[in-house]
Design a protein around this motif. Structure first.
Motif, short mmCIF file in Angstrom:
data_model
loop_
_atom_site.label_atom_id
_atom_site.label_comp_id
_atom_site.label_asym_id
_atom_site.label_seq_id
_atom_site.Cartn_x
_atom_site.Cartn_y
_atom_site.Cartn_z
N GLU A 25 0.72 -1.23 0.24
CA GLU A 25 0.07 -0.02 0.16
C GLU A 25 0.86 1.21 0.07
O GLU A 25 2.02 1.39 0.84
N HIS A 73 0.89 4.60 0.81
CA HIS A 73 1.22 5.25 2.19
C HIS A 73 2.08 4.71 2.96
O HIS A 73 3.03 5.14 3.79
N THR A 74 1.71 3.44 3.09
CA THR A 74 2.43 2.41 4.15
C THR A 74 3.81 2.22 3.73
O THR A 74 4.84 2.24 4.75
N ALA A 118 0.60 5.39 8.74
CA ALA A 118 -0.40 5.59 7.58
C ALA A 118 -1.88 5.46 8.31
O ALA A 118 -2.72 5.99 7.63
N GLU A 119 -2.11 4.62 9.32
CA GLU A 119 -3.24 4.70 9.96
C GLU A 119 -3.42 5.87 10.96
O GLU A 119 -4.50 5.79 11.78
N HIS A 120 -2.47 6.80 10.87
CA HIS A 120 -2.46 7.81 12.13
C HIS A 120 -2.53 7.43 13.56
O HIS A 120 -3.38 8.05 14.24
N ARG A 121 -1.87 6.38 13.77
CA ARG A 121 -1.85 5.82 15.00
C ARG A 121 -0.53 5.92 15.67
O ARG A 121 -0.17 5.79 16.92
N ASP A 173 -9.05 10.78 9.81
CA ASP A 173 -8.96 9.24 9.19
C ASP A 173 -8.28 8.14 9.95
O ASP A 173 -7.93 7.01 9.67
N ALA A 178 -7.09 5.38 12.41
CA ALA A 178 -7.53 3.87 12.47
C ALA A 178 -8.34 3.25 11.21
O ALA A 178 -8.82 2.25 11.29
N PHE A 179 -8.39 4.08 10.13
CA PHE A 179 -9.07 3.43 9.03
C PHE A 179 -7.97 2.86 8.28
O PHE A 179 -6.69 3.14 8.17
N PRO A 180 -8.23 1.82 7.70
CA PRO A 180 -7.14 1.02 6.70
C PRO A 180 -6.62 2.32 5.65
O PRO A 180 -7.38 3.00 5.38
N ALA A 181 -5.38 2.01 5.25
CA ALA A 181 -4.74 3.08 4.51
C ALA A 181 -5.13 2.96 2.87
O ALA A 181 -4.99 3.85 2.28
N GLU A 182 -5.38 1.65 2.53
CA GLU A 182 -5.56 1.47 1.22
C GLU A 182 -6.93 2.58 0.79
O GLU A 182 -7.83 2.42 1.25
N HIS A 184 -9.09 2.76 -1.63
CA HIS A 184 -10.66 2.29 -1.76
C HIS A 184 -11.47 1.90 -0.59
O HIS A 184 -12.42 2.41 -0.43
N THR A 185 -10.58 1.33 0.21
CA THR A 185 -11.01 0.93 1.67
C THR A 185 -11.21 2.04 2.53
O THR A 185 -12.27 2.00 3.16
N ARG A 186 -10.40 2.77 2.40
CA ARG A 186 -10.47 4.05 3.16
C ARG A 186 -11.56 4.99 2.90
O ARG A 186 -12.40 5.63 3.77
N TYR A 199 -13.47 -2.60 8.81
CA TYR A 199 -13.78 -3.88 7.96
C TYR A 199 -14.77 -3.97 7.07
O TYR A 199 -14.86 -4.52 5.89
N ARG A 212 -13.75 -2.60 3.61
CA ARG A 212 -12.81 -3.48 3.20
C ARG A 212 -13.89 -4.55 2.29
O ARG A 212 -13.48 -5.28 1.39
N ALA A 249 -14.61 -2.73 -0.69
CA ALA A 249 -13.50 -2.39 -1.71
C ALA A 249 -13.26 -3.91 -2.33
O ALA A 249 -12.70 -4.09 -3.40
N ALA A 308 -7.91 -4.99 -2.32
CA ALA A 308 -8.35 -3.74 -2.89
C ALA A 308 -6.75 -3.20 -3.34
O ALA A 308 -6.88 -2.43 -4.34
N ARG A 344 -3.80 -6.02 -6.33
CA ARG A 344 -4.79 -6.62 -7.44
C ARG A 344 -4.44 -6.88 -8.69
O ARG A 344 -4.93 -7.62 -9.26
#
Lengths: 484, 484, 484
Positions: free
Chosen positions: A24, A26-27, A455-458, B18, B20-24, B26-28, B449, B452, B455, C23, C28
């Motif tokens: 991914e 940003h990660t 990337a998840e702002h944690r 954002d 704790a959201f996944p970084a990807e 479309h998922t985000r 989740y 995801r 996505a 995703a 993908r």
């Protein structure tokens, strides 16, 4: 999958700079930035199984097979699992007169190269690629077709003057390396190294399993040898303890920072002294024991070693949970440590309780607890290390010292124990040339996990970089720092 | 890592929208869209440990340390694990006259801020950031250097007139909150709340552990107190059951929707009535018991409570699998519930079978089963909840109430149990100010989740939004709805 | 969630070409490329539970409910768990005269469609979508409102002349399919198929559980029937073994490539012959047994079957770890295999040791070991299969035959066992129409995992494609290839 030798064109082999980072965007960007700060830090290899003799004698290595294939039980087991070759075909010495052991290293190398596809997706494949490219400059993918060319290429590098254990320590950027030495060791080799000025760089580790396991066939002999090495004649249980205490201090004085314990279970329950005495006395005259007696004495001696650790400050490493030599016939024919060790489920919460109740809050005590059983990461090890000041969770070990295993370890352990209650990376390997690859992979996985937190702002980037540096360098040194 | 106080410039602290959201990508994007529909829904907090007194008296809080640090065992344990401070240094009262307890809240706060890096990657860090920024408007990162400034800032907010428990319920958007109350509780406080018109918002929960655990040192006293509260004098096993039945109904009539059971194991095997009688009689005269007897009686009483639940409709919450007070010396010095509770492996398939065979298909019965042992998610809890109409899998609890833990929970449980056999989020906390942060994080993880699934084209967006709303609001209400 | 029938507009239903792929962009893209090479490969379905009668008689199916709903215990259990309908409402025949079984297939179908939201996030939902769109051309989402329209649409397709089992084998691109047949089977159906030229396409599987389980109420009858089928009259333990040996060979000669063993535990410890004889003799006269005796005899017979496998070359499939019929009342009312089977924790390292010590390195032996207990993936199964040439890890089974389950399987097993010590996909289903969907999903998950390895530069694309083809086609054929 077997290609015709000499026919196929060479398939290129190279290392991608982003390998083992999450894909991914940003990660990966965050992982790269963190990795950039840690990739060139010195290697702290506090616990492994490289023979001390290699460094004392600084003897050159002979051939690619005996350097890279035969001593590596990860390789052995995968090739054996494919059914075409048995251990003898790969150079492992056999007791079976009817079963000739292959002695031609080139032939062994060919068999390994032919088996290359079986390693897809394994850490062994990852480490070997790193070694082939980075240490030896190999540029084509192993296969039966390329085996001879690669063999010659590696042999050519190995023939160079600088390709010797001590020089490799520098080239591998290894600041300090721990060996593993039996409890009865005279430490002659380590003393020689110290006299040669290498005493701070190659450290012994005290491993007393053989003198704590009642059904070890050479128990009495090993115990007496420990007494002799320690200068404390062993005549009974009490002089046995005194000798062990003295020998631990000899190790510490020779630079050792840790002891290592490979019991089957994690139990640390002490026995009444009379019971321990009676078991010891029976063992010294060669009596036989039930498995329960064997395990109880080992548990008792783990507790005793923890008590001694509070005195001498040696860090206690506990590595339980492996059923050794699962296939008896293979043990009888080829011996130990050749790939037939299989993990079992293991319990820590109750098992470690006697030791932690007694010494867990003692500032002189430090234990690092390892597991192959991932089930205990969130359930037992992280909660224990997340409260007891003395305890750290060891890096994922053996079968889970792998990209996915290390990722799961961070995902499972960090939330309860944080980063600062883990041990830092421990390579624990016999395969000397894999050390840089293993540490590099661990740094990449940590950078990837920290990068995901960013990337998840944690986590902020400055914190992630500092944590990356700590995990790579400061934490392993501090985890194994003498405690008193 | 210890900076010089007052020297370093303030490092900014803020909450990323954002987080704790996944970084990807479309998922985000999908997670954001789902989260947008659920972030402002009211908080349903059906089970926690906030003291009812806070709401009855609506008394102001005193200082940052006693509000945020000392009552939170997650914080305590992590700081203790770092070895520099013990529990007394953090304000936990000690029985040891030689070991003074720190009473200066500002000093406790400094120690917490100094320990900030140890929390990297933990949910505690995540919740605290949320609280500091969102509730108190803190704008700089905690550290020894910033500790005093942050302390003063928080104290200033706490001094405001509106910073009181009841007003905070509104500001936190908490629609309903459950407290936890012992079996012998007179319910005086809850009655007062009801008279003041707060009876629908602050609900009692019946917790009978102390009267079901034979080796509770105050068993007889607690049992008699339950009888007194229930108005059913207890003279034998049968009046004990009658009193418990009556007291459950008193709780239900006071607004309770659930009971809570924190047994060590999940066993629900009933005993022959004579055996139960004999054990009870011995306990009332202060006899001592084997661990097996203790566990057998608790199992029996779990079964009895399930039977009573079919009559009174109270939802049964089962929270097994924790070895309490792992370090006896700490228990003796500092008491219970201060971070030394460690999980153990736990079995549910056989253990719950007697209860589920008897009541599992009964439409009046509802049980919510929690675990800290993730191993049972796919293997036992999801298969059980995925077929028994009465059973739901509780939200990930305690050490796994965390971003990675909640993610693994959804990944493991959903495929067998779906979303609609889970409980909805349960915060289960003593830390009042962390409630909004915990619910917000749970919503973000669920949104991630579900995002995801969208996505990966495994769920349509309209379904994901509906499911998100259900998980946040409808399902927790319905999971805890009275059954008869 | 219940919409008003006939009121709501149709919500479209379709299959996204990228469904179940990760995703992340590069992953993908790699997954798509790998999937492109494997999506049209023939289906190898070496083990399942489709009745052989369907192929012998090639009879048309009757209605959507009896084709898609009632025989699928995954569907049954989820609908039952929602509390509104019991098994009888879904067409499962009941022994209870007071509890009428629904016999209107349209009504059953409506109940299933009404329950559609409960399946969100489950593999059942994923498979059903695939079946509805791809096999039947349904274009709207199931709901109470759309139920009748969809029912009519499916019925219309089912009424077509080509909608018959044999034709579907072609349309589903199934090259070979294994059925499961009891040890006493006469093989009449399989012989008929062979005479009709279908013998290479529909293969029997020898399942001897009933004649290895002492507390099977019809043990003696089943044993005698096996003897009769085998042409070996059974008069004692030795003729019992001889009959089993003969019957296995009859199966092999009828095209069988494997046996299947569904013991509760994985234990393979042989008994002394006198003990086995005595247990067998007691069972033949209807004696009752302790659970320990039952398990010991099963373990003994697993060992015996492994010994026979070394002679006849049949591949041994081991499926332990399920507590069958968890809810006795449901068993008594509705019978077996209707969703109330719940997994338990299971141990393999010690349990399989006797068998693997005896036959594990035997080139004529092949065992495929399955689990529902994911805890053993890295700890036990991957290490065992990663060294024993005879052993392969079976595809994730039952509750973990799911997107997340298969992903975790690859992530956990590959690093130690590689790809080439796994079995290839095994659908193990009774739901005939779900076979293409299940295989397609497995291919997508494998493509996604391989794609991740490519995107993380841990595998080259040419290797990933070759591995994908191997996992899909070559490995399942080779895993089940006759060994002698």
């Amino acid at each position: 999958m077997v290609a015709t030798p000499n026919a196929s064109p060479a398939i290129p082999l190279s290392l991608h700079p982003d390998r083992a980072f999450p894909a991914e965007k940003h990660t990966r960007a965050a992982a790269r930035e963190i990795y950039r700060h840690i990739k060139d830090l010195p290697i702290i290899s506090m616990h492994g199984h490289v023979p001390v003799e290699w460094f004392v004698d600084d003897t050159p290595f002979t051939d690619p097979a005996s350097l890279l294939v035969t001593p590596d039980h990860y390789l052995m087991r995968m090739i054996v699992s494919q059914g075409k070759y048995h251990l003898g075909d790969l150079g492992v010495k056999s007791n079976d007169p009817d079963r000739p052991t292959e002695i031609n290293p080139r032939e062994i190398w060919r068999r390994f190269c032919e088996s290359w596809p079986a390693f897809r997706g394994t850490p062994t494949r990852y480490w070997l690629e790193h070694e082939l490219v980075d240490i030896f400059g190999v540029t084509e993918r192993p296969s039966l077709a390329s085996a001879d060319r690669i063999y010659d290429h590696i042999q050519n590098v190995m023939n160079k003057k600088w390709f010797r254990p001590r020089e490799l320590l520098d080239r591998f950027n290894i600041e300090v390396i721990g060996t593993t030495d039996p409890a009865w060791d005279s430490l002659t080799n380590h003393k020689k190294l110290a006299e040669q000025g290498w005493g701070d760089r190659v450290l012994p580790t005290f491993r007393p399993d053989v003198v704590m396991t009642l059904d070890n066939p050479t128990f009495a002999k090993d115990v007496l040898a420990m007494g002799e090495a320690a200068g404390v004649p062993i005549t009974d249980y009490h002089s046995y303890l005194a000798a062990m205490r003295a020998q631990r201090i000899r190790f510490r004085d020779a630079g050792s920072r840790a002891t290592d314990h490979g019991a089957t279970f994690a139990d640390t329950t002490p026995l009444p002294v009379e019971t321990a005495e009676a078991l010891f006395d029976r063992a010294m005259v060669g009596d036989s024991f039930t498995p329960e007696e064997v395990d109880a004495f080992t548990a008792h001696m783990l507790f005793q070693n923890a008590a001694m650790a509070c005195e001498d400050g040696l860090v206690m490493q506990i590595h339980p949970g492996v059923l050794r030599s699962h296939h008896k016939n293979t043990l009888d024919t080829f011996g130990k440590d050749i790939g037939f060790d299989i993990p079992i489920a293991i319990e820590y919460t109750n098992a470690l309780r006697p030791m932690l109740e007694a010494f867990g809050n003692n500032p002189n005590f430090r234990c690092i607890v390892f597991t192959i059983d991932e089930d205990v990461f969130t359930r037992e090890l992280a909660p224990l290390a997340g409260v007891y000041p003395s305890m750290r969770v060891g890096a994922p070990w053996w079968f889970i010292d792998s990209p996915e295993g290390m990722r799961r370890f961070r995902e499972a352990v960090t939330e309860t124990a944080g980063f600062y209650n883990t041990s830092g990376f421990v390579d624990d390997t016999r395969a000397f040339c894999s050390i840089p690859a293993r540490h590099d992979l661990a740094r990449r996985i940590d950078a990837g996990y920290l990068g995901r937190l960013v990337a998840e702002h944690r986590l902020e980037m400055d914190e992630a970089i500092e944590t990356g540096i700590d995990l790579t360098y400061r934490i392993p040194l501090e985890s194994y720092a003498p405690r008193s």
